[in-house]
Design an enzyme around this catalytic site. Structure first.
Site, PDB file in Angstrom:
ATOM      1  N   HIS A 218      39.208  33.512  39.642  1.00 22.51           N
ATOM      2  CA  HIS A 218      40.164  34.310  40.978  1.00 22.51           C
ATOM      3  C   HIS A 218      40.636  35.631  40.441  1.00 22.51           C
ATOM      4  CE1 HIS A 218      41.336  34.096  44.941  1.00 22.51           C
ATOM      5  NE2 HIS A 218      42.437  34.703  44.565  1.00 22.51           N
ATOM      6  N   TYR A 222      40.329  39.731  42.456  1.00 23.33           N
ATOM      7  CA  TYR A 222      41.017  40.970  42.505  1.00 23.33           C
ATOM      8  C   TYR A 222      40.725  42.057  41.464  1.00 23.33           C
ATOM      9  CZ  TYR A 222      43.755  37.699  45.071  1.00 23.33           C
ATOM     10  OH  TYR A 222      44.093  36.740  45.972  1.00 23.33           O
ATOM     11  N   HIS A 372      34.115  33.046  54.202  1.00 18.88           N
ATOM     12  CA  HIS A 372      35.589  33.706  53.680  1.00 18.88           C
ATOM     13  C   HIS A 372      35.202  34.802  52.685  1.00 18.88           C
ATOM     14  CE1 HIS A 372      39.025  34.332  51.401  1.00 18.88           C
ATOM     15  NE2 HIS A 372      38.330  33.973  50.226  1.00 18.88           N
ATOM     16  N   PHE A 373      34.006  34.683  51.800  1.00 20.07           N
ATOM     17  CA  PHE A 373      34.075  35.580  50.777  1.00 20.07           C
ATOM     18  C   PHE A 373      33.047  36.645  51.171  1.00 20.07           C
ATOM     19  CE2 PHE A 373      31.563  32.248  48.404  1.00 20.07           C
ATOM     20  CZ  PHE A 373      30.328  33.259  48.413  1.00 20.07           C
ATOM     21  N   HIS A 374      32.394  36.478  52.203  1.00 19.17           N
ATOM     22  CA  HIS A 374      31.648  37.803  52.611  1.00 19.17           C
ATOM     23  C   HIS A 374      32.511  38.831  53.623  1.00 19.17           C
ATOM     24  CE1 HIS A 374      28.055  35.742  51.234  1.00 19.17           C
ATOM     25  NE2 HIS A 374      27.375  36.876  51.100  1.00 19.17           N
ATOM     26  N   ARG A 435      27.497  24.480  51.740  1.00 27.69           N
ATOM     27  CA  ARG A 435      27.138  25.935  51.136  1.00 27.69           C
ATOM     28  C   ARG A 435      25.997  25.414  49.964  1.00 27.69           C
ATOM     29  NH1 ARG A 435      31.951  27.931  47.108  1.00 27.69           N
ATOM     30  NH2 ARG A 435      30.468  29.367  46.587  1.00 27.69           N
ATOM     31  N   ARG A 436      25.623  26.299  49.323  1.00 25.23           N
ATOM     32  CA  ARG A 436      24.807  26.324  48.238  1.00 25.23           C
ATOM     33  C   ARG A 436      23.625  25.257  48.378  1.00 25.23           C
ATOM     34  NH1 ARG A 436      28.928  27.191  43.128  1.00 25.23           N
ATOM     35  NH2 ARG A 436      28.737  29.280  42.912  1.00 25.23           N
TER      36      ARG A 436
HETATM   37 FE1  HAS Z   1      39.449  34.080  48.307  1.00 27.54          FE
HETATM   38  C1  HAS Z   1      37.427  31.251  47.416  1.00 27.54           C
HETATM   39  C2  HAS Z   1      41.929  32.230  48.762  1.00 27.54           C
HETATM   40  C3  HAS Z   1      41.301  36.824  48.747  1.00 27.54           C
HETATM   41  C4  HAS Z   1      36.888  36.245  47.266  1.00 27.54           C
HETATM   42  N1  HAS Z   1      37.301  33.649  47.526  1.00 27.54           N
HETATM   43  C5  HAS Z   1      37.106  32.452  47.248  1.00 27.54           C
HETATM   44  C6  HAS Z   1      35.514  32.667  46.868  1.00 27.54           C
HETATM   45  C7  HAS Z   1      35.420  33.921  46.692  1.00 27.54           C
HETATM   46  C8  HAS Z   1      36.488  34.615  47.135  1.00 27.54           C
HETATM   47  C9  HAS Z   1      34.061  34.767  46.453  1.00 27.54           C
HETATM   48  O1  HAS Z   1      42.893  29.211  48.062  1.00 27.54           O
HETATM   49  C10 HAS Z   1      34.432  31.563  46.528  1.00 27.54           C
HETATM   50  C11 HAS Z   1      34.385  31.363  45.141  1.00 27.54           C
HETATM   51  C12 HAS Z   1      33.358  30.207  44.990  1.00 27.54           C
HETATM   52  O2  HAS Z   1      32.148  30.687  44.774  1.00 27.54           O
HETATM   53  O3  HAS Z   1      33.784  29.014  44.930  1.00 27.54           O
HETATM   54  N2  HAS Z   1      41.304  34.489  48.807  1.00 27.54           N
HETATM   55  C13 HAS Z   1      42.313  33.354  49.052  1.00 27.54           C
HETATM   56  C14 HAS Z   1      43.482  33.977  49.265  1.00 27.54           C
HETATM   57  C15 HAS Z   1      43.306  35.426  49.338  1.00 27.54           C
HETATM   58  C16 HAS Z   1      41.980  35.645  48.796  1.00 27.54           C
HETATM   59  C17 HAS Z   1      44.717  33.278  49.672  1.00 27.54           C
HETATM   60  N3  HAS Z   1      39.008  36.178  48.069  1.00 27.54           N
HETATM   61  C18 HAS Z   1      40.123  36.901  48.258  1.00 27.54           C
HETATM   62  C19 HAS Z   1      39.627  38.264  47.923  1.00 27.54           C
HETATM   63  C20 HAS Z   1      38.313  38.009  47.418  1.00 27.54           C
HETATM   64  C21 HAS Z   1      37.952  36.630  47.576  1.00 27.54           C
HETATM   65  C22 HAS Z   1      40.150  39.675  48.127  1.00 27.54           C
HETATM   66  C23 HAS Z   1      37.084  39.015  46.908  1.00 27.54           C
HETATM   67  C24 HAS Z   1      37.361  40.203  46.788  1.00 27.54           C
HETATM   68  N4  HAS Z   1      39.756  32.175  48.130  1.00 27.54           N
HETATM   69  C25 HAS Z   1      40.962  31.549  48.312  1.00 27.54           C
HETATM   70  C26 HAS Z   1      40.763  30.088  47.896  1.00 27.54           C
HETATM   71  C27 HAS Z   1      39.695  29.840  47.676  1.00 27.54           C
HETATM   72  C28 HAS Z   1      38.711  30.985  47.576  1.00 27.54           C
HETATM   73  C29 HAS Z   1      41.896  28.949  48.044  1.00 27.54           C
HETATM   74  C30 HAS Z   1      39.062  28.301  46.974  1.00 27.54           C
HETATM   75  C31 HAS Z   1      38.493  27.735  48.130  1.00 27.54           C
HETATM   76  C32 HAS Z   1      37.513  26.374  47.740  1.00 27.54           C
HETATM   77  O4  HAS Z   1      37.844  25.494  48.142  1.00 27.54           O
HETATM   78  O5  HAS Z   1      36.526  26.711  46.981  1.00 27.54           O
HETATM   79  C33 HAS Z   1      44.215  36.379  49.531  1.00 27.54           C
HETATM   80  O6  HAS Z   1      44.387  37.448  48.620  1.00 27.54           O
HETATM   81  C34 HAS Z   1      43.995  37.271  50.871  1.00 27.54           C
HETATM   82  C35 HAS Z   1      45.245  38.152  51.359  1.00 27.54           C
HETATM   83  C36 HAS Z   1      44.797  39.143  52.387  1.00 27.54           C
HETATM   84  C37 HAS Z   1      45.362  39.654  53.418  1.00 27.54           C
HETATM   85  C38 HAS Z   1      44.685  40.525  54.435  1.00 27.54           C
HETATM   86  C39 HAS Z   1      45.452  41.747  54.539  1.00 27.54           C
HETATM   87  C40 HAS Z   1      44.700  42.700  55.178  1.00 27.54           C
HETATM   88  C41 HAS Z   1      44.532  43.904  55.064  1.00 27.54           C
HETATM   89  C42 HAS Z   1      43.879  44.751  55.962  1.00 27.54           C
HETATM   90  C43 HAS Z   1      44.458  45.505  57.034  1.00 27.54           C
HETATM   91  C44 HAS Z   1      43.877  46.247  58.010  1.00 27.54           C
HETATM   92  C45 HAS Z   1      44.006  47.747  58.409  1.00 27.54           C
HETATM   93  C46 HAS Z   1      43.121  48.402  59.373  1.00 27.54           C
HETATM   94  C47 HAS Z   1      45.297  48.351  57.933  1.00 27.54           C
HETATM   95  C48 HAS Z   1      46.597  39.049  53.750  1.00 27.54           C
HETATM   96  C49 HAS Z   1      44.984  44.792  53.956  1.00 27.54           C
HETATM   97  C50 HAS Z   1      43.947  48.609  60.770  1.00 27.54           C
HETATM   98  C51 HAS Z   1      43.371  49.727  61.470  1.00 27.54           C
HETATM   99  C52 HAS Z   1      42.429  49.368  62.468  1.00 27.54           C
HETATM  100  C53 HAS Z   1      41.737  50.376  63.207  1.00 27.54           C
HETATM  101  C54 HAS Z   1      42.171  47.987  63.155  1.00 27.54           C
END
Ligand code: HAS
Length: 560
Positions: A218, A222, A372-374, A435-436
Site C-alpha cells: 500500500h 503512495y 478503483h485502481f485504474h 477480477r484476475r
Molecule cells: Fe487504493 C486497493 C483504499 C488510494 C491503488 N488501491 C488498491 C489496489 C491498487 C490501489 C492498485 O482500503 C489494488 C491492489 C491489488 O492488486 O489488490 N486506496 C484506498 C484509499 C485511498 C486509496 C482509502 N489506491 C489509492 C491510490 C492508488 C491506489 C492513490 C494508486 C496510486 N485501495 C484501498 C483499499 C484497497 C485498495 C482498502 C484494498 C481493497 C481490497 O479488498 O483488495 C485514498 O488514498 C484515496 C484518497 C483520495 C481522495 C480523492 C481526493 C481527490 C483529489 C482530486 C481533486 C480534484 C480537483 C480538480 C482539485 C480523497 C485530490 C477540480 C477541477 C475541476 C475542473 C473538476
C-alpha cells in the site's frame, strides 16, 4: 538551467526504457479486455497465456514504469530545485541495477516462468530470476536516493535556515516511505521467496509472505502518487496561470503521507482469517486517516485553480472551471494534470468504499478493485508520468515535441476511456464479477455451462473503454518516439514551471523538519504491524508447497 551531459543521459535512459517497455504493457492491457469480454475464448494469444500477459501488464505498468519514472523525476527535481547535481557514481549504479533487474524480470516473464502477477503471492512460484530481478530494481532505486540524501545535506549546510523547496521535500518524503516499505518486500524476496524458489526449502509461510508484501504494497501506491502530488502543488498552479493557495497545506499533506503510507497494508487483507479483528479495525481506521492528505490536496488545488480561473477573468461560482487552459497545446501539461485530478475524484471515493471493513467484503477480489485502481494509478499517476516524460524528453534533448495536437488530446481520450472502462468494471464488480479471471473461457462464453449473461454488458463496456485507452496510448507513443527522432533545435536544459504562493504564510518549523515526523512514523508502524506480525505466526496453518497458475496441484519441485 544547464545539466551535465552524463546526468541528462541518465535521466533520458530512465525515461526511454520504461516508455518502450510500456508498449508491451499497453498491448497486454488491451488483451485483458478482449479475453474477458468473451470476444475470444482462448487461454493464450501469440503464445502468451492469459496470466503471463496479466503479469506483464501489471509489472511493466505498475512497477517498472513507476519506479524508473520516480527516480528520473527525483533526479530532475533535486537538480533543478537545489541547483546541485548528486554524485554521478551513485546515479549510475542505480541506473544499471534497475536496468539489469528489469531485464532479468522481463526475461522471466516473457519466457513464461513467472506468471505470478505483480503481487507475486506465494504459493504461486516464479523462477528465481524474477525475484532477483525485482530485488535489483528496488535496490537500484535506493542508490539514487542515497545520492540525493548526500546532496540534500550539503545543500542544508550551505543554506542554513532556508526552507526546503516543496518539490524536494516531496521527493525525500516519497523515497523515505519507499525505503522503509521496500525493506519488508526485500525480506520477503530474499529470505522467503528466493530460497523457496531455488528449492533450498520446500514450503513457505503464506500469511507471513503476504503480510510482508502488503506492508510494502500500500505504501507502494503512495510512492506512485507522490510525484503527481509534487506536480500538483509545485507546478500546476503556475501552469494554470495562477498561484498555489497554501504551501503549508502541501507540506502538511506530504508529511502525513510520511507517517501513514505504510501502516495500512492489512486493508488489502480484510478477508484473510489470519488477522485478528482488532488488527483489521485499527488499520481500517488508519486508512481513513490516509485519505486526509488527499482531501487537503483536493481543496488546496481546487482553490489554486479557482484563483487561476479568476485571474483569467472568470465570474460566478464555477466560472473559473471554464477559463482554464484545457486545450493550450504549448502548455499541454495542464491537460495531463487536470484529467488525472478529475479521475482521482472517483478513484479516491472508491478507495474510501474499499477502506470500510464491511463494504470491503462486497467488493474484495471483484472487478470493482481494478475499477478503483485504474482511476488512481492509471489516472493521476499514469497521466502525470506521460505528460512529464515527454516534457522532460523535449527539454533535456533540445528537441521540439512533434504532433502537439496528439499530445494534447491524449489525456482527454484517456480520461474518457478510463471512465467507461472503470464504470464497466465496477458495475460488474458489484454483481460479483471476479477480477484476475479469463472470463471468456467460461462466464462470458455462451457455450459454457458457467455462462453468466449479466456480465456480458459490463465486460463489453470495459472493452469499449479499453479500446479508447489503447488508441490514446498509441497516439502518445507516436508523438513520443517522433520527438525522440526529431532534430535538435535548441540548447538542452532543465526547467520546471514553478508556482508562487498566493500569500506568504507564517513559516512553521514543524513543516520543515523531518525528525519528529520520522519518529511518529516508526511508532505508528510498530503499533499497527507488531500485532499483524504476531497474527501471521499465531494463526498460520502448515506452510504451503509451490503452485503454478496452470495446475491446481502443487508443483513437483524436481521438475520445475
Ligand atoms: Fe487504493 C486497493 C483504499 C488510494 C491503488 N488501491 C488498491 C489496489 C491498487 C490501489 C492498485 O482500503 C489494488 C491492489 C491489488 O492488486 O489488490 N486506496 C484506498 C484509499 C485511498 C486509496 C482509502 N489506491 C489509492 C491510490 C492508488 C491506489 C492513490 C494508486 C496510486 N485501495 C484501498 C483499499 C484497497 C485498495 C482498502 C484494498 C481493497 C481490497 O479488498 O483488495 C485514498 O488514498 C484515496 C484518497 C483520495 C481522495 C480523492 C481526493 C481527490 C483529489 C482530486 C481533486 C480534484 C480537483 C480538480 C482539485 C480523497 C485530490 C477540480 C477541477 C475541476 C475542473 C473538476
Amino acid at each position: 538551467m544547464k545539466v551535465s551531459k552524463s546526468f541528462r543521459n541518465i535521466i533520458l535512459i530512465e525515461l526511454l526504457m520504461p516508455v518502450t517497455l510500456l508498449i508491451f504493457g499497453i498491448y497486454h492491457g488491451l488483451m485483458q479486455v478482449i479475453y474477458r469480454s468473451g470476444v475470444i475464448h482462448e487461454s493464450a494469444m501469440a503464445k502468451i497465456d492469459y496470466y503471463q500477459g496479466l503479469t506483464l501488464h501489471g509489472v511493466i505498468n505498475a512497477v517498472v514504469l513507476t519506479t524508473f519514472f520516480a527516480v528520473a523525476f527525483g533526479h530532475a527535481t533535486i537538480i533543478f530545485y537545489l541547483k546541485k547535481e548528486p554524485g554521478k557514481l551513485m546515479a549510475r549504479i542505480s541506473m544499471w541495477l534497475m536496468i539489469i533487474g528489469t531485464l532479468m524480470a522481463a526475461a522471466a516473464m516473457f519466457s513464461g516462468q513467472a506468471s505470478v502477477l505483480y503481487t507475486f503471492y506465494p504459493p504461486l512460484m516464479a523462477t528465481p530470476f524474477f525475484y532477483a530481478g525485482a530485488a535489483l530494481l528496488i535496490v537500484g532505486s535506493w542508490f539514487a536516493f542515497f545520492g540525493w540524501i548526500k546532496t540534500f545535506r550539503e545543500w542544508k549546510k550551505e543554506n542554513p535556515g532556508v526552507k526546503t523547496p516543496l518539490a524536494v521535500l516531496g521527493t525525500i518524503i516519497n523515497f523515505t516511505v519507499w525505503f522503509v516499505c521496500t525493506l519488508a518486500v526485500a525480506y520477503e524476496v530474499l529470505v522467503l521467496l528466493l530460497p523457496w524458489s531455488l528449492g533450498f526449502v520446500k514450503t513457505i509461510n503464506v500469511p507471513l509472505a503476504r503480510m510482508l508484501f502488503w506492508f510494502f504494497g500500500h505504501a507502494l501506491v503512495y510512492f506512485w502518487l507522490l510525484p503527481s502530488y509534487i506536480m500538483f502543488y509545485a507546478m500546476l498552479p503556475k501552469i494554470a496561470g495562477g498561484k498555489l493557495y497554501s504551501e503549508n497545506a502541501g507540506r502538511l499533506a506530504l508529511f502525513i503521507f510520511l507517517i501513514l503510507s505504510v501502516p495500512v497494508g492489512v486493508h488489502h487483507q480484510f478477508s484473510e482469517p489470519v488477522f485478528e479483528k482488532s488488527t483489521k479495525i485499527l488499520q481500517s481506521a488508519l486508512t481513513y486517516f490516509i485519505a486526509i492528505p488527499s482531501f487537503i490536496t483536493a481543496f488546496t488545488i481546487a482553490a489554486s485553480l479557482e484563483y487561476a480561473g479568476r485571474k483569467r477573468g472568470a465570474k460566478g461560482l464555477f466560472g473559473w472551471m471554464k477559463k482554464l487552459p484545457y486545450w493550450d497545446k504549448n502548455n499541454f501539461l495542464f491537460a495531463y494534470l487536470i484529467c488525472g485530478l478529475i479521475l482521482f475524484i472517483f478513484g479516491g471515493a472508491t478507495g474510501i468504499v474499499n477502506a470500510s471493513y464491511s463494504l470491503n467484503s462486497m467488493v474484495h477480489n471483484t472487478d470493482w478493485m481494478p475499477g478503483h485502481f485504474h482511476m488512481t494509478v492509471a489516472g493521476p499517476v499514469f497521466l502525470a508520468i506521460l505528460g512529464m516524460s515527454i516534457y522532460l524528453l523535449s527539454k533535456l534533448t533540445g528537441k521540439e515535441i512533434k504532433y502537439k495536437n496528439f499530445v494534447t488530446i491524449v489525456p482527454y481520450l484517456w480520461l474518457i476511456g478510463v471512465l467507461i472502462f472503470s464504470t464497466g468494471l465496477m458495475w460488474g464488480g458489484v454483481m460479483g464479477e471476479p477480477r484476475r479471471t479469463n472470463l471468456g473461457m467460461t462466464y462470458t462464453n455462451p457455450d459454457s455451462s458457467l455462462y453468466h449473461p449479466e456480465w456480458v454488458p459490463t465486460t463489453m463496456l470495459t472493452l469499449v473503454g479499453g479500446i479508447i485507452m489503447t488508441v490514446s496510448a498509441v497516439l502518445y507513443f507516436w508523438a513520443f518516439f517522433a520527438t525522440v527522432f526529431n532534430k535538435k533545435s535548441f540548447e538542452p536544459h532543465l526547467d520546471f514551471p514553478t508556482a508562487e504562493v498566493v500569500h506568504e504564510e507564517k513559516e512553521l518549523s514543524i513543516l520543515n523538519n523531518f525528525k519528529p515526523w520520522l519518529v511518529v512514523m516508526v511508532i505508528v508502524i510498530l503499533v499497527a504491524y507488531i500485532p499483524a506480525l504476531m497474527d501471521t505466526f499465531k494463526y498460520n496453518g502448515p506452510d504451503a508447497p509451490p503452485y503454478k497458475t496452470d495446475n491446481p496441484m502443487p508443483v513437483d519441485l524436481n521438475n520445475f
